[in-house]
Design a protein around this motif. Structure first.
Motif, PDB file in Angstrom:
ATOM      1  N   GLY A 189      -4.577  23.571  -0.957  1.00  0.00           N
ATOM      2  CA  GLY A 189      -4.945  24.978  -1.046  1.00  0.00           C
ATOM      3  C   GLY A 189      -4.275  25.849  -0.020  1.00  0.00           C
ATOM      4  O   GLY A 189      -4.529  27.054   0.022  1.00  0.00           O
ATOM      5  N   ALA A 190      -3.400  25.275   0.821  1.00  0.00           N
ATOM      6  CA  ALA A 190      -2.755  26.066   1.874  1.00  0.00           C
ATOM      7  C   ALA A 190      -1.561  26.851   1.338  1.00  0.00           C
ATOM      8  O   ALA A 190      -1.370  28.018   1.661  1.00  0.00           O
ATOM      9  N   THR A 191      -0.734  26.210   0.512  1.00  0.00           N
ATOM     10  CA  THR A 191       0.486  26.882   0.047  1.00  0.00           C
ATOM     11  C   THR A 191       0.933  26.270  -1.266  1.00  0.00           C
ATOM     12  O   THR A 191       0.704  25.070  -1.531  1.00  0.00           O
ATOM     13  N   GLU A 192       1.585  27.090  -2.068  1.00  0.00           N
ATOM     14  CA  GLU A 192       2.098  26.622  -3.352  1.00  0.00           C
ATOM     15  C   GLU A 192       3.261  25.658  -3.163  1.00  0.00           C
ATOM     16  O   GLU A 192       3.490  24.762  -3.977  1.00  0.00           O
ATOM     17  N   GLU A 193       4.001  25.834  -2.073  1.00  0.00           N
ATOM     18  CA  GLU A 193       5.201  25.006  -1.841  1.00  0.00           C
ATOM     19  C   GLU A 193       4.913  23.776  -0.990  1.00  0.00           C
ATOM     20  O   GLU A 193       5.771  23.275  -0.270  1.00  0.00           O
ATOM     21  N   ALA A 194       3.715  23.276  -1.035  1.00  0.00           N
ATOM     22  CA  ALA A 194       3.372  22.108  -0.213  1.00  0.00           C
ATOM     23  C   ALA A 194       4.239  20.906  -0.600  1.00  0.00           C
ATOM     24  O   ALA A 194       4.480  20.642  -1.787  1.00  0.00           O
ATOM     25  N   ASP A 195       4.716  20.171   0.442  1.00  0.00           N
ATOM     26  CA  ASP A 195       5.583  19.005   0.238  1.00  0.00           C
ATOM     27  C   ASP A 195       4.787  17.743   0.544  1.00  0.00           C
ATOM     28  O   ASP A 195       4.456  17.471   1.702  1.00  0.00           O
ATOM     29  N   TYR A 196       4.442  17.014  -0.502  1.00  0.00           N
ATOM     30  CA  TYR A 196       3.697  15.760  -0.321  1.00  0.00           C
ATOM     31  C   TYR A 196       4.640  14.597  -0.639  1.00  0.00           C
ATOM     32  O   TYR A 196       5.318  14.579  -1.687  1.00  0.00           O
ATOM     33  N   ARG A 197       4.681  13.631   0.268  1.00  0.00           N
ATOM     34  CA  ARG A 197       5.550  12.457   0.081  1.00  0.00           C
ATOM     35  C   ARG A 197       4.748  11.194   0.307  1.00  0.00           C
ATOM     36  O   ARG A 197       3.909  11.122   1.196  1.00  0.00           O
ATOM     37  N   ALA A 198       5.077  10.212  -0.517  1.00  0.00           N
ATOM     38  CA  ALA A 198       4.384   8.929  -0.402  1.00  0.00           C
ATOM     39  C   ALA A 198       5.177   7.992   0.494  1.00  0.00           C
ATOM     40  O   ALA A 198       6.410   8.034   0.555  1.00  0.00           O
ATOM     41  N   THR A 199       4.462   7.149   1.207  1.00  0.00           N
ATOM     42  CA  THR A 199       5.079   6.121   2.047  1.00  0.00           C
ATOM     43  C   THR A 199       4.431   4.788   1.716  1.00  0.00           C
ATOM     44  O   THR A 199       3.271   4.736   1.276  1.00  0.00           O
ATOM     45  N   THR A 200       5.164   3.718   1.919  1.00  0.00           N
ATOM     46  CA  THR A 200       4.681   2.399   1.516  1.00  0.00           C
ATOM     47  C   THR A 200       4.586   1.497   2.742  1.00  0.00           C
ATOM     48  O   THR A 200       5.503   1.459   3.584  1.00  0.00           O
ATOM     49  N   THR A 201       3.486   0.767   2.843  1.00  0.00           N
ATOM     50  CA  THR A 201       3.247  -0.168   3.944  1.00  0.00           C
ATOM     51  C   THR A 201       2.953  -1.531   3.341  1.00  0.00           C
ATOM     52  O   THR A 201       2.070  -1.659   2.471  1.00  0.00           O
TER      53      THR A 201
ATOM     54  N   LEU B  49       0.870  -1.194   0.000  1.00  0.00           N
ATOM     55  CA  LEU B  49       0.000   0.000   0.000  1.00  0.00           C
ATOM     56  C   LEU B  49       0.899   1.234   0.000  1.00  0.00           C
ATOM     57  O   LEU B  49       1.639   1.492   0.954  1.00  0.00           O
ATOM     58  N   THR B  50       0.843   2.001  -1.067  1.00  0.00           N
ATOM     59  CA  THR B  50       1.607   3.247  -1.169  1.00  0.00           C
ATOM     60  C   THR B  50       0.613   4.406  -1.056  1.00  0.00           C
ATOM     61  O   THR B  50      -0.343   4.494  -1.828  1.00  0.00           O
ATOM     62  N   TRP B  51       0.896   5.285  -0.131  1.00  0.00           N
ATOM     63  CA  TRP B  51      -0.113   6.328   0.123  1.00  0.00           C
ATOM     64  C   TRP B  51       0.540   7.653   0.519  1.00  0.00           C
ATOM     65  O   TRP B  51       1.672   7.712   0.968  1.00  0.00           O
ATOM     66  N   ALA B  52      -0.214   8.727   0.322  1.00  0.00           N
ATOM     67  CA  ALA B  52       0.201  10.077   0.733  1.00  0.00           C
ATOM     68  C   ALA B  52      -1.047  10.802   1.239  1.00  0.00           C
ATOM     69  O   ALA B  52      -2.178  10.464   0.880  1.00  0.00           O
ATOM     70  N   ARG B  53      -0.813  11.800   2.068  1.00  0.00           N
ATOM     71  CA  ARG B  53      -1.965  12.499   2.627  1.00  0.00           C
ATOM     72  C   ARG B  53      -1.755  14.018   2.571  1.00  0.00           C
ATOM     73  O   ARG B  53      -0.634  14.502   2.559  1.00  0.00           O
ATOM     74  N   ALA B  54      -2.877  14.736   2.529  1.00  0.00           N
ATOM     75  CA  ALA B  54      -2.852  16.207   2.506  1.00  0.00           C
ATOM     76  C   ALA B  54      -3.819  16.710   3.573  1.00  0.00           C
ATOM     77  O   ALA B  54      -5.015  16.881   3.326  1.00  0.00           O
ATOM     78  N   GLY B  55      -3.287  16.881   4.794  1.00  0.00           N
ATOM     79  CA  GLY B  55      -4.079  17.413   5.891  1.00  0.00           C
ATOM     80  C   GLY B  55      -5.209  16.533   6.350  1.00  0.00           C
ATOM     81  O   GLY B  55      -6.100  16.986   7.091  1.00  0.00           O
ATOM     82  N   HIS B  56      -5.228  15.292   5.961  1.00  0.00           N
ATOM     83  CA  HIS B  56      -6.320  14.371   6.280  1.00  0.00           C
ATOM     84  C   HIS B  56      -5.871  13.379   7.355  1.00  0.00           C
ATOM     85  O   HIS B  56      -4.680  13.078   7.454  1.00  0.00           O
TER      86      HIS B  56
ATOM     87  N   ARG C 251       1.731   6.035   9.741  1.00  0.00           N
ATOM     88  CA  ARG C 251       2.432   7.300   9.937  1.00  0.00           C
ATOM     89  C   ARG C 251       2.950   7.852   8.623  1.00  0.00           C
ATOM     90  O   ARG C 251       3.580   7.158   7.836  1.00  0.00           O
ATOM     91  N   ASN C 252       2.643   9.142   8.423  1.00  0.00           N
ATOM     92  CA  ASN C 252       3.205   9.920   7.311  1.00  0.00           C
ATOM     93  C   ASN C 252       3.070  11.382   7.707  1.00  0.00           C
ATOM     94  O   ASN C 252       1.977  11.951   7.691  1.00  0.00           O
ATOM     95  N   ASP C 253       4.170  11.992   8.099  1.00  0.00           N
ATOM     96  CA  ASP C 253       4.130  13.351   8.657  1.00  0.00           C
ATOM     97  C   ASP C 253       4.110  14.443   7.604  1.00  0.00           C
ATOM     98  O   ASP C 253       4.049  15.624   7.934  1.00  0.00           O
ATOM     99  N   PHE C 254       4.185  14.079   6.345  1.00  0.00           N
ATOM    100  CA  PHE C 254       4.255  15.087   5.294  1.00  0.00           C
ATOM    101  C   PHE C 254       2.862  15.319   4.694  1.00  0.00           C
ATOM    102  O   PHE C 254       2.106  14.375   4.489  1.00  0.00           O
ATOM    103  N   GLY C 255       2.617  16.591   4.376  1.00  0.00           N
ATOM    104  CA  GLY C 255       1.409  16.874   3.612  1.00  0.00           C
ATOM    105  C   GLY C 255       0.426  17.841   4.245  1.00  0.00           C
ATOM    106  O   GLY C 255      -0.464  17.405   4.983  1.00  0.00           O
ATOM    107  N   PRO C 256       0.577  19.155   3.993  1.00  0.00           N
ATOM    108  CA  PRO C 256      -0.444  20.109   4.454  1.00  0.00           C
ATOM    109  C   PRO C 256      -1.712  19.973   3.621  1.00  0.00           C
ATOM    110  O   PRO C 256      -1.729  19.348   2.556  1.00  0.00           O
ATOM    111  N   LEU C 257      -2.767  20.588   4.106  1.00  0.00           N
ATOM    112  CA  LEU C 257      -4.038  20.479   3.388  1.00  0.00           C
ATOM    113  C   LEU C 257      -3.961  21.158   2.031  1.00  0.00           C
ATOM    114  O   LEU C 257      -3.139  22.043   1.792  1.00  0.00           O
TER     115      LEU C 257
END
Length: 560
Positions: free
Chosen positions: A477-489, A447-454, A469-475
């Motif tokens: 529409g918050a910022t242009e420089e949002a850093d989203y990273r995927a993690t695999t379980t 399962l590879t997943w990423a989250r945005a403020g959820h 656990r995945n500490d990356f990902g603001p909601l």
């Protein structure tokens, strides 16, 4: 030849000569000459040289005229209404056939607006041609004959003005003074119009006025108040302190409170009550003397029944309109959501969606579960900000954009970056959203997943629940420089993964600090091997404040 010499109250007949007539119909000749009537006759004899000029008094006239009192002019000057002194004009038999306007005050004018100086000396019926038909002339003659003063009116008086018959309302007073008639009159058109306007205001506005005089004990009501309370009290008008006894029982305490504050604290009060089927709005205030003591209470009451009915109808219409709007949003939302039991390779899948119990708070919760062309399974859950149609429209944009990007083969982090740009640049400036995007590979069970403020997914394995656990990902529409990273379980057969929106735990008494613990208490119970449908059936997902979406998928063991 015979002529007539009027001198006020006396007419003397004189014979001048067959070719001479002496006539002064508009002013006593004796007065103009500054002498007595006898001196006038002596003068006529001298200037005519005719000894046959013989005075003879008519039987219907006294020998001497009664002079006009000198205070008449002063009286006319101080009378604030139009007033005039009329002098009767008689025929040879002594009958009054007309009046002459001898003098008048500055307020006197005819209906044409001619000033006093233009009507002095003129005949009354010429200035006021409606005098005869109105009965005033006959009344004036009677006053002259009997000496009894008269008060007439208000009465309708009509006369032609510029070719049109013009009616007015006036009151008249008349009294005989010496050999003249002192009259005063007052036009009531302005007062009558004002009174009529006030009656119209009361009638059309359903307003009534009242006064409770504490000095005289008198109670004064206008007609509308009688209309409001008629049939609800044995006698009217009501004393102020008895009004609460005749209103709806539910409204009586508030009416008593307001009247107590009025009478004891001397403060104006506004309150509302019902009388029968009527709704009445009342405003009352004290009238105070110089020492601050009340001497009266005055108030206005308005029948606002029609207004209240309209407000109730409007409120019902607004409720129905809101229900329709919410139903439309829900239908739109459900139409955009995928099948609740899709066939997904390697997984058993279940989902439950519940709109907000408070229909005004229908939100933008959404999910997606579908197989991609490369065989992977796309699983997404999200929440668009706002409520109602606005949130549903945002959710539709996000879902459509998500599918378009996902079918290009982009990983979850790349998908979220695209959605972030969509929210920032396409949707409203204040729009935001949250989401979890996951790919499940049936071949590797990864399962590879990423989250945005959820909220992060929760993994249930071997009777235990833990939050991934995945500490990356603001909601979004918050910022242009949002850093989203995927993690695999790496998942195992029998593992169950729960994804949910915040409506599940953001409720009164909810355990948002540790949703894994809350979900473990709800889901596991005594049957850790429960399948997704049975587990979701145990959820109480109703939330009055927000809609709620919970989905679960379980890794299917390999067939033997």
């Amino acid at each position: 030849m015979v002529g007539y010499l009027p001198d006020g109250r006396e007419t003397r007949e004189v014979t001048v000569n067959p070719s001479t007539v002496v006539e002064e119909p508009e002013w006593p000749l004796a007065g103009r000459m500054g002498c007595t009537p006898d001196e006038v006759l002596d003068h006529l004899q001298r200037i005519t040289g005719d000894e046959r000029v013989v005075p003879r008094a008519h039987a219907h006239r006294p020998e001497a005229a009664e002079p006009v009192p000198p205070w008449i002019d002063a009286l006319l000057d101080v009378v604030p209404t139009p007033a005039a002194l009329l002098v009767p004009i008689r025929d040879p038999g002594g009958t009054i056939v007309e009046f002459r306007i001898d003098r008048c005050n500055g307020e006197a004018a005819d209906l044409m607006g001619r000033a006093a100086r233009r009507i002095i000396g003129r005949r009354l019926c010429e200035v006021f041609p409606g005098i005869g038909p109105s009965g005033l002339f006959e009344a004036y003659v009677k006053v002259m004959r009997t000496g009894e003063p008269v008060r007439l009116g208000p009465l309708t008086y009509q006369e032609p003005v510029n070719g049109v018959l013009c009616p007015v309302v006036l009151s008249v007073r008349a009294r005989r003074v010496a050999d003249g008639l002192l009259v005063s009159w007052q036009f009531h058109d302005d007062q009558a119009r004002l009174a009529a306007h006030l009656r119209d205001v009361e009638r059309m506005g359903r307003l009534g006025w009242a006064e409770w005089n504490l000095v005289t004990g008198k109670i004064s009501w206008t007609g509308q108040l009688y209309e409001i309370f008629r049939g609800h009290a044995p006698r009217l008008p009501l004393p102020l302190d008895e009004i609460p006894d005749h209103v709806h029982p539910d409204d009586a305490p508030e009416a008593r409170r307001a009247l107590t504050a009025l009478t004891e604290l001397h403060r104006p009060q506004a309150f509302e009550f019902r009388v029968g089927e009527r709704h009445v709005a009342a405003t009352v205030e004290p009238v105070l003397d110089n020492l601050g003591r009340p001497i009266a209470f005055r108030g206005v009451m308005q029948d606002v029944t029609l207004r209240r009915r309209i407000e109730e109808q409007l409120a019902r219409s607004q409720v129905e309109l809101e229900r329709h709007r919410v139903r439309l949003a829900e239908e739109m939302q459900r139409a955009l959501l995928p099948d609740a039991h899709p066939e997904l390779p390697g997984l058993r899948f279940a989902v439950r969606y519940h709109p907000a119990e408070n229909t005004a708070q229908v939100g933008g919760d959404w999910y997606e579960a579908t197989t991609l062309p490369d065989g992977r399974v796309l699983i997404v859950i999200g929440d668009a900000s706002g409520h109602g149609l606005t949130a549903a429209a945002r959710m539709a944009q996000l879902r459509n954009a998500l599918l378009g990007v996902a079918f290009t083969g982009a990983d979850p982090a790349a998908i979220l970056r695209c959605l972030n740009r969509l929210v920032l640049h396409v949707q409203e400036q204040t729009a935001t959203a949250t989401a979890v995007v996951a790919h499940f590979d049936p071949a590797t069970r990864r399962l590879t997943w990423a989250r945005a403020g959820h909220p992060a997914p929760i993994l249930v394995r071997d009777g235990r629940a833990r939050r991934l656990r995945n500490d990356f990902g603001p909601l979004l529409g918050a910022t242009e420089e949002a850093d989203y990273r995927a993690t695999t379980t790496a998942l195992r057969p029998g593992d169950l993964v729960l994804l949910y929106t915040d409506g599940l735990v953001e409720r009164r008494g909810g355990d948002l600090a540790d949703p894994a613990r809350a979900l473990r208490r709800t889901v596991l119970g005594d049957d850790p091997a429960a399948d997704p449908d049975r587990m979701l059936a145990a959820f109480d997902i109703g939330n009055p404040e927000d809609d709620t979406c919970v989905l679960a998928f379980q890794v299917v063991p390999e067939p033997c």
